[in-house]
Write a protein that holds these residues in place. Structure first.
Motif, PDB file in Angstrom:
ATOM      1  N   UNK A  45       0.849  -1.195   0.000  1.00 51.35           N
ATOM      2  CA  UNK A  45       0.000   0.000   0.000  1.00 51.35           C
ATOM      3  C   UNK A  45       0.883   1.243   0.000  1.00 51.35           C
ATOM      4  N   UNK A  46       0.635   2.127  -0.951  1.00 54.18           N
ATOM      5  CA  UNK A  46       1.392   3.367  -1.079  1.00 54.18           C
ATOM      6  C   UNK A  46       0.459   4.532  -0.776  1.00 54.18           C
ATOM      7  N   UNK A  47       0.821   5.311   0.222  1.00 52.14           N
ATOM      8  CA  UNK A  47       0.082   6.516   0.600  1.00 52.14           C
ATOM      9  C   UNK A  47       0.902   7.738   0.208  1.00 52.14           C
ATOM     10  N   UNK A  48       0.233   8.790  -0.213  1.00 51.52           N
ATOM     11  CA  UNK A  48       0.965  10.017  -0.536  1.00 51.52           C
ATOM     12  C   UNK A  48       0.039  11.219  -0.412  1.00 51.52           C
ATOM     13  N   UNK A  49       0.636  12.399  -0.303  1.00 49.70           N
ATOM     14  CA  UNK A  49      -0.100  13.659  -0.293  1.00 49.70           C
ATOM     15  C   UNK A  49       0.075  14.349  -1.634  1.00 49.70           C
ATOM     16  N   UNK A  50      -1.010  14.835  -2.198  1.00 50.10           N
ATOM     17  CA  UNK A  50      -0.892  15.685  -3.375  1.00 50.10           C
ATOM     18  C   UNK A  50      -0.036  16.892  -3.022  1.00 50.10           C
ATOM     19  N   UNK A  51       0.765  17.357  -3.970  1.00 47.21           N
ATOM     20  CA  UNK A  51       1.596  18.538  -3.703  1.00 47.21           C
ATOM     21  C   UNK A  51       0.682  19.715  -3.351  1.00 47.21           C
ATOM     22  N   UNK A  52       1.006  20.355  -2.223  1.00 45.81           N
ATOM     23  CA  UNK A  52       0.176  21.437  -1.718  1.00 45.81           C
ATOM     24  C   UNK A  52      -0.713  21.016  -0.573  1.00 45.81           C
ATOM     25  N   UNK A  53      -0.787  19.699  -0.314  1.00 43.48           N
ATOM     26  CA  UNK A  53      -1.655  19.175   0.740  1.00 43.48           C
ATOM     27  C   UNK A  53      -0.827  18.444   1.788  1.00 43.48           C
ATOM     28  N   UNK A  54      -1.405  18.292   2.972  1.00 47.68           N
ATOM     29  CA  UNK A  54      -0.792  17.491   4.027  1.00 47.68           C
ATOM     30  C   UNK A  54       0.635  17.886   4.322  1.00 47.68           C
ATOM     31  N   UNK A  55       1.501  16.872   4.367  1.00 48.12           N
ATOM     32  CA  UNK A  55       2.914  17.094   4.667  1.00 48.12           C
ATOM     33  C   UNK A  55       3.780  17.062   3.409  1.00 48.12           C
ATOM     34  N   UNK A  56       3.173  17.343   2.256  1.00 46.20           N
ATOM     35  CA  UNK A  56       3.958  17.443   1.025  1.00 46.20           C
ATOM     36  C   UNK A  56       4.885  18.642   1.114  1.00 46.20           C
ATOM     37  N   UNK A  57       5.853  18.693   0.216  1.00 46.13           N
ATOM     38  CA  UNK A  57       6.804  19.806   0.182  1.00 46.13           C
ATOM     39  C   UNK A  57       6.162  20.976  -0.567  1.00 46.13           C
ATOM     40  N   UNK A  58       5.776  22.016   0.176  1.00 48.79           N
ATOM     41  CA  UNK A  58       5.110  23.165  -0.457  1.00 48.79           C
ATOM     42  C   UNK A  58       6.035  23.882  -1.429  1.00 48.79           C
ATOM     43  N   UNK A  59       7.347  23.698  -1.257  1.00 48.91           N
ATOM     44  CA  UNK A  59       8.287  24.299  -2.188  1.00 48.91           C
ATOM     45  C   UNK A  59       8.189  23.705  -3.584  1.00 48.91           C
ATOM     46  N   UNK A  60       7.553  22.537  -3.699  1.00 47.40           N
ATOM     47  CA  UNK A  60       7.387  21.890  -5.000  1.00 47.40           C
ATOM     48  C   UNK A  60       6.154  22.393  -5.741  1.00 47.40           C
ATOM     49  N   UNK A  61       5.362  23.235  -5.059  1.00 47.60           N
ATOM     50  CA  UNK A  61       4.123  23.703  -5.693  1.00 47.60           C
ATOM     51  C   UNK A  61       4.437  24.811  -6.694  1.00 47.60           C
ATOM     52  N   UNK A  62       4.243  24.496  -7.956  1.00 44.46           N
ATOM     53  CA  UNK A  62       4.462  25.452  -9.047  1.00 44.46           C
ATOM     54  C   UNK A  62       3.099  25.732  -9.673  1.00 44.46           C
ATOM     55  N   UNK A  63       2.643  26.961  -9.591  1.00 49.43           N
ATOM     56  CA  UNK A  63       1.276  27.279 -10.007  1.00 49.43           C
ATOM     57  C   UNK A  63       1.005  26.855 -11.452  1.00 49.43           C
ATOM     58  N   UNK A  64       1.972  27.046 -12.314  1.00 47.47           N
ATOM     59  CA  UNK A  64       1.736  26.720 -13.720  1.00 47.47           C
ATOM     60  C   UNK A  64       1.535  25.209 -13.897  1.00 47.47           C
TER      61      UNK A  64
END
Length: 271
Positions: A45-64
């Protein structure tokens, strides 16, 4: 930046097939905790957070990149490539169902099956389609979100959750909404509610279980029937539940339906 830190990836359980759990808008991977233990005995089972959510790296959020669901679909493909083994089943909630469809379309054959909980390819009514909302309703919802995100979250989260007999779940979803960085949430909401993936779901042959609540403001039963009609290898299962998060409010009903759908892969694991 590693893929693990970008999406806060966690891997648990063992098996010859992989379940990848993908959460919905305003949520994170913790919302799967009512189901996850049920499957770790038979699956990786693989769990993950969409970028911008939870404990994801917000620095990876690129609006474009994330100005369409395709950006999230690319991330899902990356996670499958890095962490999956054997057959891959994507278990997705709400908007992540369409993220899974897009990932499937991008790399046909990469995903062996879908379990979609409360999916919708389009939220807006048109002449021959019932999505549940009029265009002006969506514009009003997004305008309210833009002007007062925390107020919108406090009002809408309980409505989205439903589950009138379980107020703690509404509180949990409200808190999750409020933890999300507002500018990211506003963009994701616009991308979600203005999306139209009807062309992407049409004719999709990947085996799919469509799980919908009997009473869901966000994804009415008409949407599930539409998906079952346009996806030739899909099965619609309606669970007795009020609200958009049956995997939280009636997890045993969901796990039973998912178990029946996953029997071919469970049997392979047992063999």
């Amino acid at each position: 930046m590693s893929l693990q830190s970008r999406n806060n990836v966690k891997v648990i359980g063992e098996g010859s097939a992989t379940l990848i759990l993908s959460h919905g808008f305003g949520c994170d991977q913790t919302m799967w905790r009512y189901l996850v233990d049920h499957f770790t005995g038979h699956f990786k089972v693989v769990l993950y957070d969409l970028v911008g959510a939870g404990q994801s790296d917000l620095g990876a959020y690129v609006r474009q990149k994330y100005d369409s669901l395709a950006g999230y679909a690319q991330d899902l493909g990356d996670i499958i490539d890095e962490y999956a083994c054997g057959p891959v089943i994507v278990v997705s909630h709400s908007v992540s169902s369409m993220i899974g469809v897009l990932a499937d379309r991008m790399s046909p054959g990469k995903i062996d099956a879908h379990v979609m909980i409360g999916p919708s390819p389009c939220y807006i009514d048109s002449d021959n389609y019932v999505g549940g909302f009029k265009l002006e309703d969506i514009h009003s919802l997004l305008d309210t979100l833009d002007s007062n995100y925390l107020g919108w979250s406090s009002t809408m989260a309980p409505v989205i959750m439903g589950a009138p007999g379980q107020p703690a779940l509404s509180e949990e979803l409200t808190n999750s909404f409020c933890r999300t960085e507002p500018e990211i949430a506003k963009q994701f909401a616009r991308v979600t509610f203005m999306s139209d993936n009807r062309k992407d779901v049409a004719g999709l042959t990947t085996p799919t279980l469509i799980l919908q609540s009997a009473d869901d403001l966000i994804a009415p039963i008409a949407v599930g029937k539409y998906l079952e009609a346009v996806m030739p290898n899909s099965t619609l299962c309606i669970v007795a539940n009020v609200g958009h998060c049956p995997h939280m409010s009636v997890p045993s009903a969901c796990s039973e339906a998912i178990d029946n759908f996953l029997l071919p892969w469970t049997a392979a694991n047992a063999g």
